[in-house]
Design an enzyme around this catalytic site. Structure first.
Site, PDB file in Angstrom:
ATOM      1  N   HIS A   7      -0.768   5.361  51.991  1.00  0.00           N
ATOM      2  CA  HIS A   7       0.631   5.205  51.845  1.00  0.00           C
ATOM      3  C   HIS A   7       1.002   5.750  50.524  1.00  0.00           C
ATOM      4  O   HIS A   7       0.174   6.031  49.757  1.00  0.00           O
ATOM      5  CB  HIS A   7       0.900   3.591  51.814  1.00  0.00           C
ATOM      6  CG  HIS A   7       0.279   2.795  50.698  1.00  0.00           C
ATOM      7  ND1 HIS A   7      -0.577   2.034  51.158  1.00  0.00           N
ATOM      8  CD2 HIS A   7       0.771   2.437  49.464  1.00  0.00           C
ATOM      9  CE1 HIS A   7      -1.201   1.323  49.826  1.00  0.00           C
ATOM     10  NE2 HIS A   7      -0.328   1.806  49.035  1.00  0.00           N
ATOM     11  N   HIS A  79       2.621   4.937  43.087  1.00  0.00           N
ATOM     12  CA  HIS A  79       0.983   5.231  43.413  1.00  0.00           C
ATOM     13  C   HIS A  79       1.022   5.997  44.884  1.00  0.00           C
ATOM     14  O   HIS A  79       1.985   5.764  45.630  1.00  0.00           O
ATOM     15  CB  HIS A  79       0.238   4.142  43.144  1.00  0.00           C
ATOM     16  CG  HIS A  79       0.307   3.042  43.885  1.00  0.00           C
ATOM     17  ND1 HIS A  79       1.101   1.938  43.835  1.00  0.00           N
ATOM     18  CD2 HIS A  79      -0.264   2.952  45.288  1.00  0.00           C
ATOM     19  CE1 HIS A  79       0.994   1.342  44.794  1.00  0.00           C
ATOM     20  NE2 HIS A  79       0.242   1.758  45.940  1.00  0.00           N
ATOM     21  N   GLU A 130      -4.498   4.572  43.949  1.00  0.00           N
ATOM     22  CA  GLU A 130      -5.057   3.488  44.671  1.00  0.00           C
ATOM     23  C   GLU A 130      -6.171   4.066  45.541  1.00  0.00           C
ATOM     24  O   GLU A 130      -5.808   4.794  46.457  1.00  0.00           O
ATOM     25  CB  GLU A 130      -4.031   2.615  45.226  1.00  0.00           C
ATOM     26  CG  GLU A 130      -4.918   1.209  46.049  1.00  0.00           C
ATOM     27  CD  GLU A 130      -3.627   0.406  46.479  1.00  0.00           C
ATOM     28  OE1 GLU A 130      -2.521   0.816  46.785  1.00  0.00           O
ATOM     29  OE2 GLU A 130      -4.058  -0.822  46.680  1.00  0.00           O
TER      30      GLU A 130
END
Lengths: 134, 134
Positions: A7, A79, A130
């Site tokens: 994502h 992020h 991440e």
């Protein structure tokens, strides 16, 4: 090592307004808002055919995105999340390459219930990364 | 209306160093660097299983990403590109919804040879959005 882009996370001050932008203006499919008090955010997923946009609104006094939004009051990309097969093996490889893993280096349970780590933006093109174990 | 996330564009000052980060540290497949003088950038694509990361380095004196990198010297996410089926129909719908299309509103030929438009970040959660006709 990295696999799919799981994502793109966008921090916003008003998740209802941001959801309307993606649903009504851009015509995308969006999820219900889910408060995650233990992560300090409320989330909405924009479901695209190949990946997701994760809208994040601060929740509570210690939200990890509150300071980001002080600097970017219109919101902004917070992020990128890449999937990895084995998050500890990925971490060991990154540390060996000289990259900085945030926190104590131990994977935490992320917003999707899977082990995650965050990497230092200065080591990754100015982008907070991440890693999520797929 | 919007379909796939075509790419996430990351602006960097040193595309060779950024390519090494994605290829060597993160273990992703990367393309050769391609200079696009007419767009003022050199590009490298990071090929993920479901989408692409587009690394952009300024090329020439009038690069559209030069000012961005003055504010973000470590680099940073420059824009998100979503695919649409009919870019003029998408534009008309966006304008009707009150969103601002950058430039004169006419699609230009983007870095991949397809018609593109850019949308105003203030109308899209602080994120510069590119639409590309798929």
């Amino acid at each position: 090592m990295i696999g799919r882009l799981n994502h793109v996370a966008i921090a916003v001050r008003d998740i209802a307004a941001a959801t309307a932008v993606y649903r009504d203006t851009l015509g995308a499919r969006v999820s219900q808002a889910v408060p995650l008090p233990e992560h300090g955010v409320t989330t909405v997923f924009v479901e695209l055919p190949n990946t997701k946009i994760e809208l994040l609104e601060p929740l509570g006094a210690d939200s990890p995105i509150a300071r980001f939004l002080e600097k970017a009051p219109d919101g902004g990309i917070h992020h990128l999340c890449y999937e990895v097969g084995d998050i500890r093996a990925a971490r060991d490889r990154l540390v060996e390459a000289g990259a900085r893993v945030l926190g104590d280096g131990e994977p935490k349970t992320g917003a999707h219930g899977k082990p995650v780590l965050f990497l230092h933006p200065k080591d990754f093109c100015g982008t907070l990364v991440e890693l999520e174990e797929a």
